[in-house]
Write a protein that holds these residues in place. Sequence first.
Motif, mmCIF file in Angstrom:
data_model
loop_
_atom_site.group_PDB
_atom_site.id
_atom_site.type_symbol
_atom_site.label_atom_id
_atom_site.label_comp_id
_atom_site.label_asym_id
_atom_site.label_seq_id
_atom_site.Cartn_x
_atom_site.Cartn_y
_atom_site.Cartn_z
ATOM 1 N N LEU A 164 0.813 -1.220 0.000
ATOM 2 C CA LEU A 164 0.000 0.000 0.000
ATOM 3 C C LEU A 164 0.844 1.267 0.000
ATOM 4 C CD1 LEU A 164 -2.899 -0.898 2.457
ATOM 5 C CD2 LEU A 164 -2.673 -1.381 0.012
ATOM 6 N N PHE A 165 1.946 1.241 0.758
ATOM 7 C CA PHE A 165 2.824 2.401 0.851
ATOM 8 C C PHE A 165 4.281 1.968 0.682
ATOM 9 C CE2 PHE A 165 -0.780 3.535 3.656
ATOM 10 C CZ PHE A 165 -1.173 4.749 3.093
ATOM 11 N N ARG A 166 5.049 2.813 0.004
ATOM 12 C CA ARG A 166 6.506 2.663 -0.054
ATOM 13 C C ARG A 166 7.142 3.950 0.462
ATOM 14 N NH1 ARG A 166 8.008 -1.727 -3.418
ATOM 15 N NH2 ARG A 166 6.511 -2.227 -5.068
ATOM 16 N N TYR A 167 8.345 3.806 1.016
ATOM 17 C CA TYR A 167 9.104 4.984 1.394
ATOM 18 C C TYR A 167 9.515 5.719 0.126
ATOM 19 C CZ TYR A 167 9.288 2.745 5.952
ATOM 20 O OH TYR A 167 8.938 2.158 7.134
ATOM 21 N N ALA A 168 9.279 7.013 0.072
ATOM 22 C CA ALA A 168 9.668 7.831 -1.071
ATOM 23 C C ALA A 168 10.994 8.512 -0.761
ATOM 24 C CB ALA A 168 8.593 8.874 -1.371
ATOM 25 N N GLY A 169 11.822 8.655 -1.778
ATOM 26 C CA GLY A 169 13.137 9.225 -1.548
ATOM 27 C C GLY A 169 14.048 8.195 -0.898
ATOM 28 N N THR A 170 14.674 8.565 0.200
ATOM 29 C CA THR A 170 15.606 7.669 0.882
ATOM 30 C C THR A 170 14.864 6.663 1.758
ATOM 31 O OG1 THR A 170 17.264 9.420 0.950
ATOM 32 C CG2 THR A 170 17.597 7.545 2.430
ATOM 33 N N ASN A 171 15.224 5.389 1.621
ATOM 34 C CA ASN A 171 14.691 4.333 2.488
ATOM 35 C C ASN A 171 15.307 4.511 3.875
ATOM 36 O OD1 ASN A 171 14.367 1.853 3.891
ATOM 37 N ND2 ASN A 171 14.164 0.732 1.983
ATOM 38 N N PRO A 172 14.502 4.756 4.919
ATOM 39 C CA PRO A 172 15.076 5.093 6.226
ATOM 40 C C PRO A 172 15.596 3.904 7.032
ATOM 41 C CG PRO A 172 12.703 5.078 6.383
ATOM 42 C CD PRO A 172 13.030 4.839 4.939
ATOM 43 N N ASN A 173 15.146 2.690 6.696
ATOM 44 C CA ASN A 173 15.458 1.559 7.576
ATOM 45 C C ASN A 173 15.967 0.295 6.875
ATOM 46 O OD1 ASN A 173 13.045 0.522 6.453
ATOM 47 N ND2 ASN A 173 11.840 1.505 8.064
ATOM 48 N N GLY A 174 16.014 0.303 5.542
ATOM 49 C CA GLY A 174 16.468 -0.877 4.806
ATOM 50 C C GLY A 174 15.369 -1.828 4.414
ATOM 51 N N SER A 175 14.123 -1.479 4.660
ATOM 52 C CA SER A 175 12.979 -2.342 4.359
ATOM 53 C C SER A 175 13.013 -2.823 2.908
ATOM 54 C CB SER A 175 11.687 -1.556 4.612
ATOM 55 O OG SER A 175 10.553 -2.321 4.311
ATOM 56 N N MET A 176 12.763 -4.126 2.711
ATOM 57 C CA MET A 176 12.780 -4.706 1.373
ATOM 58 C C MET A 176 11.758 -4.008 0.478
ATOM 59 S SD MET A 176 13.190 -8.832 2.025
ATOM 60 C CE MET A 176 13.224 -9.171 0.249
ATOM 61 N N GLY A 177 12.181 -3.703 -0.736
ATOM 62 C CA GLY A 177 11.289 -3.075 -1.684
ATOM 63 C C GLY A 177 10.792 -1.715 -1.248
ATOM 64 N N ASP A 178 11.478 -1.096 -0.298
ATOM 65 C CA ASP A 178 11.067 0.208 0.249
ATOM 66 C C ASP A 178 9.668 0.150 0.860
ATOM 67 O OD1 ASP A 178 13.471 1.308 -0.692
ATOM 68 O OD2 ASP A 178 12.568 1.822 -2.621
ATOM 69 N N ILE A 179 9.245 -1.027 1.310
ATOM 70 C CA ILE A 179 7.869 -1.209 1.786
ATOM 71 C C ILE A 179 7.659 -0.529 3.145
ATOM 72 C CG2 ILE A 179 6.177 -2.909 2.573
ATOM 73 C CD1 ILE A 179 7.381 -4.851 0.508
ATOM 74 N N ALA A 180 6.603 0.295 3.205
ATOM 75 C CA ALA A 180 6.230 0.974 4.448
ATOM 76 C C ALA A 180 4.902 0.487 5.003
ATOM 77 C CB ALA A 180 6.152 2.481 4.221
ATOM 78 N N GLY A 181 4.073 -0.131 4.136
ATOM 79 C CA GLY A 181 2.775 -0.622 4.579
ATOM 80 C C GLY A 181 2.237 -1.685 3.648
ATOM 81 N N VAL A 182 1.652 -2.737 4.217
ATOM 82 C CA VAL A 182 1.108 -3.847 3.430
ATOM 83 C C VAL A 182 -0.265 -4.242 3.956
ATOM 84 C CG1 VAL A 182 3.378 -4.791 2.835
ATOM 85 C CG2 VAL A 182 2.208 -5.604 4.895
ATOM 86 N N VAL A 183 -0.985 -4.991 3.123
ATOM 87 C CA VAL A 183 -2.300 -5.501 3.503
ATOM 88 C C VAL A 183 -2.337 -6.988 3.210
ATOM 89 C CG1 VAL A 183 -3.384 -5.089 1.241
ATOM 90 C CG2 VAL A 183 -4.781 -5.013 3.324
ATOM 91 N N ASN A 184 -3.179 -7.741 3.906
ATOM 92 C CA ASN A 184 -3.286 -9.171 3.647
ATOM 93 C C ASN A 184 -4.030 -9.419 2.333
ATOM 94 O OD1 ASN A 184 -5.880 -8.464 4.497
ATOM 95 N ND2 ASN A 184 -6.174 -10.293 5.728
ATOM 96 N N LYS A 185 -4.047 -10.657 1.868
ATOM 97 C CA LYS A 185 -4.675 -10.977 0.590
ATOM 98 C C LYS A 185 -6.165 -10.688 0.599
ATOM 99 C CE LYS A 185 -1.396 -14.452 -1.057
ATOM 100 N NZ LYS A 185 -1.193 -15.873 -1.462
ATOM 101 N N GLN A 186 -6.798 -10.835 1.757
ATOM 102 C CA GLN A 186 -8.234 -10.589 1.863
ATOM 103 C C GLN A 186 -8.553 -9.087 1.860
ATOM 104 O OE1 GLN A 186 -6.509 -12.734 3.941
ATOM 105 N NE2 GLN A 186 -7.137 -14.489 2.682
ATOM 106 N N GLY A 187 -7.546 -8.267 2.129
ATOM 107 C CA GLY A 187 -7.724 -6.824 2.054
ATOM 108 C C GLY A 187 -8.258 -6.155 3.298
#
Length: 228
Positions: A164-187
């Motif tokens: 749902l969200f990715r870090y824009a610009g610099t990745n602050p923590n090393g999260s894979m794929g710049d991922i900042a927020g995710v949702v389950n398959k059911q939504g």
Amino acid sequence: MKFAVIQFPGSNCDIDAFHAIKDVMDEEVEYVSHNSTNLDQFDAVIVPGGFSFGDYLRCGAIASHSNVMEAVKKFAASGKLVIGICNGFQILTEAGLLPGALIRNHSLKFISKNQPLEVVNDQSAFTNSYEKGQVITVPIAHGEGNYIVSEEELADLEANNQILFRYAGTNPNGSMGDIAGVVNKQGNVMAMMPHPERAVEALINGTDGIGVFQSMIKYYQDKAVQNG
């Protein structure tokens, strides 16, 4: 719409979440103890940030075995909305409600700052008030925000539009794929490391976080209309 804000020993963002829902969004909200076993009276659950149980063992590990988390699992299985924020993200992954894990920031330092985020998916129950590609600014405050998943899980997240969200610009923590927020398959179960509840007032950090809660309320209202 009635929200529950879970309280664990060591939670410290529960008050911010309560304030965001009650005073800004003007919706019903109650605190719920980690010892509670029933969430049937609620429409959405917020698992807030903080340092649940002192973050002993692993961040979120002990909290994930609290009585209330069995109720959260049943709640999620019923299709109702669950959102985990920061430590709440860690708890939901430890509980198996979302894939992956959160580990130490790449810098090995605690990070606290305002962070730009890109909205990747604007069709979810948690992001429908934003636009795809929109860049918002939301505070982060964590020491273990480095999100890791297997290559297979990452491919699934991408394929199913679960990011749902990715870090824009610099990745602050090393999260894979710049991922900042995710949702389950059911939504219906979402988690993010940034703190939208701390960005709901112009005086403090701006209002870019409001969209998360607006989206949840809109989803609930639209579903109520569909169900008659």
